[in-house]
Design an enzyme around this catalytic site. Structure first.
Site, PDB file in Angstrom:
ATOM      1  CE  LYS A   1      42.239  32.443  -3.266  1.00  0.00           C
ATOM      2  NZ  LYS A   1      41.299  33.303  -2.286  1.00  0.00           N
TER       3      LYS A   1
ATOM      4  CB  SER B   1      41.525  31.093   0.631  1.00  0.00           C
ATOM      5  OG  SER B   1      40.833  32.386   0.475  1.00  0.00           O
TER       6      SER B   1
ATOM      7  CB  SER C   1      40.626  35.056   2.107  1.00  0.00           C
ATOM      8  OG  SER C   1      40.199  33.964   3.029  1.00  0.00           O
TER       9      SER C   1
END
Length: 471
Positions: free
Chosen positions: A82, A156, A180
């Site tokens: 991420k 997210s 998330s």
């Protein structure tokens, strides 16, 4: 050997082939990069891919393995991460126009651990702005759920979950402040682990809410999540929130019998926050675990969701603390709508609000302490609904504050409490879209959590690939 087919497999399947030199890390990385080039323009899972760096790392891994220096099951395995984890070789922009082009001076602790394990980092995966919600369109397109483009890709860590589900990496790391990791895992039909608070270092990870943030792995199987977790977990002196204690071998007992272990449920909790189809699917998972010898124990969980009403105040206040109150007041227009609204909540939160939140957290922790005196693990839905429509997580969705608590009722209590939580696929609904189910364990019992998760995975309905001819 069909490398594209191998890209759709698991780490536990590919690692032995790399170790015995049947599969070349260079060829495997090239095949994964080709999949990204072919598929990702429609899915938007990645915001930055570095083929040159990835192939260079793959060549180094291949040379080491050929010389007899095999580091372990992640050596030569292509992964993603991420875009809130600092990487010195790639930009880290955290989904924000404010950080466009930012090149960190050091790696996140997780990135260094993955480098030490010999993993191949393919690129950075799409994140909502500063890991909240919303993908400002002037930064990058929102990721697309590979099961159905009209459904949400999750919160997210959506880019990481989409990449894993579409076999654009073998595994990834995301973050979880209110769900998330687990929410996108559920809606993309993959496995996600939110470990015990502090079990994995957050050094070098863009901060969101200091007392709620967790980081953890996403993959296509429980075993793979365990391999990723094992590679990065442990104490880090550079992270003041890092937990002490030995991690041990979380995979040593993963296939052991679960007979006699106590599994707690609260059907009233399900009925209050979940749709009937979700409840039915969750109870079916319960029945399968009961058939494996687990003992079902009714527990009282319904009031743990009270703390979710305080999530916006705590998250907003802690995000504002990380960013700076005066800096926000001067530069609020630089944020996307969702992040700006959250920071505004933080700016308006009072001491009394935070004291009420602290009391609610204490009550939730006490209720969970009582539940874990009566049982060993908890079972609950992955999310309360079937896979929601895209509008729930479009570029910058409308999120009425009064709807937040119910939406995170099955996830956020365990961000407040810090308990480890595992999301695994639980079959599909009438539209062929995935259900998820969560398991919760006592603090630092990731090994037991993986064992029960593995048992649930082995008995769950088969999950086909996303219904798309590209895959």
């Amino acid at each position: 050997m069909d490398l594209d087919h191998l890209c759709c497999g698991s780490i536990s399947q590919i690692a032995p082939l790399i170790e015995d030199k049947s599969v070349s890390p260079v060829e495997l990385t090239s095949a994964m990069l080709a999949r990204i080039e072919r598929i990702d323009p429609e899915l938007h899972a990645y915001v930055h891919v570095d083929p040159e760096q990835a192939l260079g790392a793959a060549k180094s891994a291949q040379a080491e393995i050929l010389s007899g220096n095999y580091r372990g099951p992640l050596h030569g395995v292509p992964l993603g991460i991420k875009d809130i984890f600092d990487t010195v070789t790639m930009v880290t922009e955290s989904g924000s126009a404010q950080l466009r082009g930012r090149m960190p001076k050091s790696n996140a602790h997780i990135v260094d651990r993955l480098d030490a394990a010999g993993a191949i980092m393919l690129g950075k995966q799409a994140t909502a702005e500063f890991a909240f919600i919303g993908y400002p369109p002037d930064v990058a397109p929102a990721p697309v759920n590979p099961w159905s483009s009209d459904r949400t890709p999750g919160m997210s860590s959506g880019g990481s979950a989409v990449a894993v589900a579409a076999s654009l990496c073998f595994g990834a790391f995301g973050s979880d402040t209110g769900g998330s990791i687990r929410f996108p895992s559920a809606v993309n039909g993959i496995v996600g682990l939110k470990p015990t608070f502090g079990r994995i270092s957050r050094r070098g990870v863009h901060p969101f809410a200091a007392t709620l943030d967790h980081v953890g792995p996403l993959a296509r199987s429980v075993t793979d999540v365990g391999l990723l977790y094992q590679a990065v977990a442990g104490h880090d002196d550079g992270d003041p929130f890092s937990a002490a204690g030995e991690v041990g071998d979380p995979l040593a007992t993963i296939s052991e019998d679960v007979r006699g272990l106590r599994l707690g449920i609260d059907v009233r909790y399900f009925e209050t926050y979940a749709e009937p189809e979700v409840i039915e699917a969750t109870l079916a998972a319960l029945t399968r675990l009961e058939a494996k010898g687990m003992v079902v124990i009714p527990v009282d969980l319904i009031k743990i969701a009270e703390v979710c009403h305080h999530w916006l105040a705590v998250a907003g206040s802690e995000a504002l603390q990380a960013y700076g109150r005066e800096r926000f007041r001067q530069n609020g227009a630089l944020f996307g709508r969702n992040m700006r609204e959250l920071l505004t909540v933080g700016d308006q939160t009072t001491v009394d609000d935070l004291l009420r939140a602290a009391a609610a957290r204490r009550r939730t922790n006490t209720l969970l302490d009582i539940a874990f005196r009566e049982t060993d693990y908890l079972l609950l839905p992955g999310i309360g609904s079937r896979v929601p429509p895209l509008a729930m997580m479009a570029a910058e969705p409308e999120v009425p504050p009064e709807t937040v608590a119910a939406a995170i009722a099955f996830s956020a209590p365990f961000n407040f409490s810090g308990h480890p939580t595992l999301s695994i696929p639980n079959g599909v609904d009438a539209d062929g879209l995935p259900f998820g189910v969560q398991l919760v364990a006592r603090a630092f019992d990731e090994a037991g959590l993986l064992k029960v998760g593995y048992a649930a995975e082995q008995s769950a309905p088969s999950l086909t690939r996303p219904r798309d001819s590209r895959f």
